[in-house]
Design an enzyme around this catalytic site. Structure first.
Site, PDB file in Angstrom:
ATOM      1  N   GLY A  27       8.675  -5.200 -10.211  1.00 58.53           N
ATOM      2  CA  GLY A  27       8.688  -5.529  -8.796  1.00 58.53           C
ATOM      3  C   GLY A  27       9.724  -6.593  -8.525  1.00 58.53           C
ATOM      4  O   GLY A  27      10.500  -6.988  -9.400  1.00 58.53           O
ATOM      5  N   ASP A 141      -4.880 -10.963  -0.542  1.00 54.41           N
ATOM      6  CA  ASP A 141      -3.838  -9.929  -0.582  1.00 54.41           C
ATOM      7  C   ASP A 141      -4.426  -8.587  -0.998  1.00 54.41           C
ATOM      8  O   ASP A 141      -3.908  -7.912  -1.882  1.00 54.41           O
ATOM      9  CB  ASP A 141      -2.724 -10.348  -1.547  1.00 54.41           C
ATOM     10  CG  ASP A 141      -1.431  -9.556  -1.314  1.00 54.41           C
ATOM     11  OD1 ASP A 141      -1.260  -9.010  -0.209  1.00 54.41           O
ATOM     12  OD2 ASP A 141      -0.597  -9.491  -2.236  1.00 54.41           O
TER      13      ASP A 141
END
Length: 662
Positions: A27, A141
């Site tokens: 990522g 999140d």
């Protein structure tokens, strides 16, 4: 994902324990590798922070926070973290390795899930969140990317990198005005005030419930700001508007968990899970295995019937019309009693004409819904009473609070005291202090008195003592260059000079105090500047051989020049004179001239012809010459001389004179 062969990290051994074997995912902020724990002989996952973020304290703190937050949890539906560290310039976390896919991958492959499959995925997610909330941790999140589904169908919540440990599920955490999380799943209170608690996770899970049922989040926009605006100003739409065959009870659950007012949502993930479990029971949906990527079934196979627009009363004027609810097929099982064509049955399944019919239950509103509404009404009344009391308390003394003692407390303690007092911490620019240690509150504004709850109190935190150092690499540099380099330091500069055999003239020899010393603002730093080599005393080399004299002078740093001269005192070939004169100090490298004797001094022979013998002898002796007279016959005057008058001869030369008649 296949390992990228060119990845330089693959094959590294971290802390002598974790050998990175294979890159699993990458990522923007980190990369996950499969690794072997050589100490315990097991396979683990190692998350390595991106190299460009490894020097950012904020991101390193997030990694550390993720390790600490997850280490507090021990739950089968939470990805466990076992270690954290830094080695070879890499900051990493060691986690449980989950072989499988993310919930996002599943949605991309399936489009959307059935009601039963949605419940099968969401229940373990809420179970893991419940453990986090009970441990005082808010995830902040929740999204499909952070839900992992293993190959055997086990669901785990991952990535607690944005988590905050708070005092309890009712306590909020403040992000300092910075939005953290994914905007598609952020609650209105996070977007408006930067505050989050367990109910913020409930909101995100409710949005994810909508997405699992419809295949997409409730809001979309060209920019994150457009999506955030919709979260704040609009209610999440009913998923049945996209999928018409969804039960209306599911719509209500989505609506309750995504209320814009946090107080109207379930208190935490445990309350959400209880409602989800009740609803699954009410709908008659049995427990299903978690989907792992099989093709989606037709919508009518695993979904209950659609929500009615209003309860439908029994119409007695129509013969044969049944009052029983229409059958629902849930997960392949029929709910309730099936009504056959051409018959009429009551709630107990009796056929018309078989006997008197008992009173029918009010159609359209099942008993469990009526009970739930009654509980809701009672709760609403109690809530209204509490609200009225709270408003009275608030309008009286309740909205005021006292600013606690903050000066002298460390930063985290001061924040805790403010939150306990119902005040919000704000931060001014940190300042240096000679007396207050780093991280301790220097001042607070306002520092005392009463404030309305929710007011900001600005804290100024100490940065500790302010110190400066002079770079040791500046020694030996030219004075102008050193002065320019030190011009940015808040110190005073002074100069001193000193001779040096090693540092060129005009360059800095050393600093006083020495370079590297901790300096306070305004301290005086003396630059000791080289004047070059010290002057050298000229030695006396008169009488020495010229070569020996020149070697002596050159060893002292002089440049030697030779000249010739005559001397009556120094032998021929020896040094007869030195200039500058011996005994005086001369600059290093200056020129010294030595004069080498080539013989006696020369004089001019005077003319003594015609002089008497005595006069001639006296004149020659006065000129440094000797006289030797010869008498020719007899006489008293010099008749002839040799050498002749005007010739140059060595000092002391004998001049022969001939005496005759005058």
């Amino acid at each position: 994902m296949d390992t990228v062969v060119t990845d330089p990290v693959v094959g590294l051994l971290l802390e002598g324990r974790y050998r990175l074997e294979e890159r699993l995912a990458r990522g923007g902020m980190s990369t996950v590798y499969a690794a072997t724990d050589l100490r315990l002989h097991r396979t683990v996952a190692v998350k390595v922070m991106a190299e460009h973020l490894a020097h950012d304290p904020a991101f390193v703190d997030r990694f550390t926070r993720e390790a600490r937050a997850t280490a507090m949890l021990s739950h089968p539906n939470v990805v466990s973290v076992s270690d954290q560290g830094a080695d070879q310039g890499l900051v990493y976390l060691v986690m449980e390795l989950v072989r499988g896919r993310t919930l996002r991958d599943l949605l991309q492959a399936r489009g959307r899930l059935t009601v039963g499959e949605t419940f099968a995925v969401l229940e373990p997610v809420l179970s893991g969140l419940t453990a986090a909330h009970r441990a005082g941790i808010v995830h902040r999140d929740i999204k499909p990317e952070n839900v992992l589904i293993s190959t055997d169908g086990q669901v785990k919540v991952a990535d607690f990198g944005l988590a905050r440990a708070v005092a309890g599920t009712g306590q909020t955490s403040h992000t300092g005005g910075v939005l953290i999380g994914t905007v598609a799943y952020l609650s209105p209170e996070q977007l408006e005030r930067g505050r989050s608690d367990a109910r913020s996770d409930v909101y995100a899970a409710g949005v994810m419930l909508y997405e699992l049922l419809t295949g997409h989040p409730p809001y979309a926009g060209d920019t994150p700001l457009a999506v955030a605006y919709q979260h704040v100003h609009h209610d999440v739409p009913a998923p049945s508007a996209e999928v018409p065959d969804l039960p209306w009870q599911v719509d209500e659950l989505v609506a309750r968990t995504t209320r814009r007012d946090p107080a109207a949502r379930p208190l935490d993930a445990g309350a959400f899970l209880a409602e989800l479990t009740d609803l699954r029971s009410d709908l008659g949906i049995g427990r299903m295995p978690v989907p792992t990527g099989r093709p989606v079934e037709s919508p009518g196979t695993l979904r209950p019937t659609s929500r009615p627009s209003a309860p439908r009363p029994r119409d007695a004027s129509v013969p044969g019309r049944s009052t029983a609810p229409r059958p629902e097929t849930l997960g392949g099982r029929s709910r309730g009693t099936t009504v056959l064509p051409g018959t009429d049955s009551g709630p107990t399944g009796q056929v018309r004409g078989a006997g008197p019919r008992p009173p029918a239950v009010r159609p359209g509103v099942p008993p469990h819904i009526r009970r739930r509404r009654a509980r809701f009404a009672l709760t609403l009344v109690l809530l209204l009473a509490v609200t009225i009391g709270a408003i009275g308390w608030w309008l009286g003394s309740g909205r005021w609070t006292t600013v606690p003692e903050l000066v002298g407390a460390d930063e985290q303690t001061a924040i805790g005291r403010l939150q306990e007092a119902g005040l919000d911490p704000a931060f001014g620019e940190e300042q240096f202090s000679e007396t207050v240690p780093e991280g301790v509150v220097l001042s607070a504004d306002p520092g005392e008195g009463e404030l309305i709850r929710g007011s900001d109190v600005t804290l100024v935190v100490s940065k500790g003592v302010e110190r400066f150092t002079v770079d040791t690499a500046l020694a030996g540099r030219p004075l102008e260059e050193v002065q320019a380099a030190l011009g940015e330091l808040p110190v005073q500069l002074d100069n001193a000079t000193e001779y040096s055999d090693d540092v060129p003239s005009g360059s800095v020899i050393r600093f006083d105090p020495a370079a590297g010393t901790q300096l306070k603002r305004g301290d005086v730093v003396t630059l000791v500047v080289s004047q070059g080599r010290a002057p050298v005393e000229v030695p006396n080399v008169v009488g020495q051989e010229p070569d020996a004299a020149q070697d002596t002078l050159e060893q002292l740093g002089f440049t030697v020049q030779r000249d010739e001269g005559r001397s009556a005192d120094v032998p021929t070939g020896a040094v007869m004179a030195v200039a500058p004169a011996p005994g005086g100090a001369q600059p290093y490298g200056s020129a010294v001239t030595i004069t080498v004797s080539v013989g006696l001094p020369q004089v001019t022979v005077p003319d003594v012809v015609g002089m008497s013998e005595d006069e001639a002898t006296a004149a020659l002796q006065a000129a440094g010459l000797a006289a030797e007279s010869t008498q020719f016959i007899s006489g008293n005057r010099v008749f002839q001389q040799s050498p002749k008058a005007g010739e140059l001869v060595d000092l002391g030369t004998t001049v022969k004179i001939l005496i005759s008649f005058g």
